[in-house]
Design an enzyme around this catalytic site. Sequence first.
Site, short mmCIF file in Angstrom:
data_model
loop_
_atom_site.label_atom_id
_atom_site.label_comp_id
_atom_site.label_asym_id
_atom_site.label_seq_id
_atom_site.Cartn_x
_atom_site.Cartn_y
_atom_site.Cartn_z
N ASP A 7 0.89 -1.17 0.00
CA ASP A 7 0.00 0.00 0.00
C ASP A 7 0.93 1.22 0.00
OD1 ASP A 7 -2.10 1.75 0.22
OD2 ASP A 7 -2.27 1.54 2.40
N GLU A 68 -1.53 -1.31 -4.53
CA GLU A 68 -2.79 -0.57 -4.63
C GLU A 68 -2.69 0.52 -5.69
OE1 GLU A 68 -5.69 -0.38 -1.33
OE2 GLU A 68 -5.09 1.71 -1.24
N ASP A 141 -2.03 1.00 7.25
CA ASP A 141 -1.39 0.76 5.95
C ASP A 141 -0.85 -0.66 5.85
OD1 ASP A 141 -1.51 3.53 4.70
OD2 ASP A 141 -0.60 3.95 6.64
#
Lengths: 161, 161
Positions: A7, A68, A141
């Site tokens: 992420d 992501e 995260d």
Amino acid sequence: MYLLGIDPGLATTGFAIVRTEASRKPHIEQYGIIKTPAGLSLGERLVMIRADLVELLEKYTPEHVGIEEVFFGKNVTTAMHVSHARGVIVEECARRGMPIAEFNPMQVKLRITGDGRADKKQVQSILGIEFGLQFASKHDDAADAIAIALCLMHSLRTSNL
Amino acid sequence: MYLLGIDPGLATTGFAIVRTEASRKPHIEQYGIIKTPAGLSLGERLVMIRADLVELLEKYTPEHVGIEEVFFGKNVTTAMHVSHARGVIVEECARRGMPIAEFNPMQVKLRITGDGRADKKQVQSILGIEFGLQFASKHDDAADAIAIALCLMHSLRTSNL
């Protein structure tokens, strides 16, 4: 084999290494965040992110990477910062020949919770039940990175990748 | 000493190497573009950009790097793509210890033409007169990179950096 979920972010990049074996429950091998201080220059922060990523890649040599997509709904400046960090991460993985799959937040939420509009707490609650993990809010995260790695695993198993 | 000017982009990155010596007119040593095909993956394109940049950095070892800030007025997706490429470029230069100065398009135009709202043609016309260069429209990004390198040179001379 190992899968890496990422992420990306300039201030905080979440990462998760998931070990998968055929017909066995996946194992969350390592997860955490790469944090860079706001006081450093953009270049210094990107160098830190790459160095920490390289350490992970050399430790596990993941066979696939899930990352992501950048979400720019809220703040364009933040999205731009994320994109700088994401560029460094994608380049490093690609140069090592690692296949990279991109997932948007809705896909990840849908895969983990069955609801594309689930919130972070719902995702974390399911990861908690499934893997006995507990997330403090500072680990958002890292939790996202685990969710991405699991999403990647499912995509590989269902031959979407 | 050599200065490197960069106008970053995922499809086209303009670059310019300017050689400067005290009290002498700067010399445009090399300029051009790094092009990446749209058909390649994001990772492959970023790997190409980095490889070509590394070649330049190893050939000239520039002492300072100037890079354009991302302008997101027009298209957020484009700005995001530019930021991925820019992250790779900034990281590579920072890891080599090269100081990086960032300039926005208005600063560059103001420095070269005296007018922060000048258009590309005006900037290129001044570069043409000053250095005997002629730019085809496909060289817009290279011309921008030259303008950035000259802007960096002026900033260094006037001790703004």
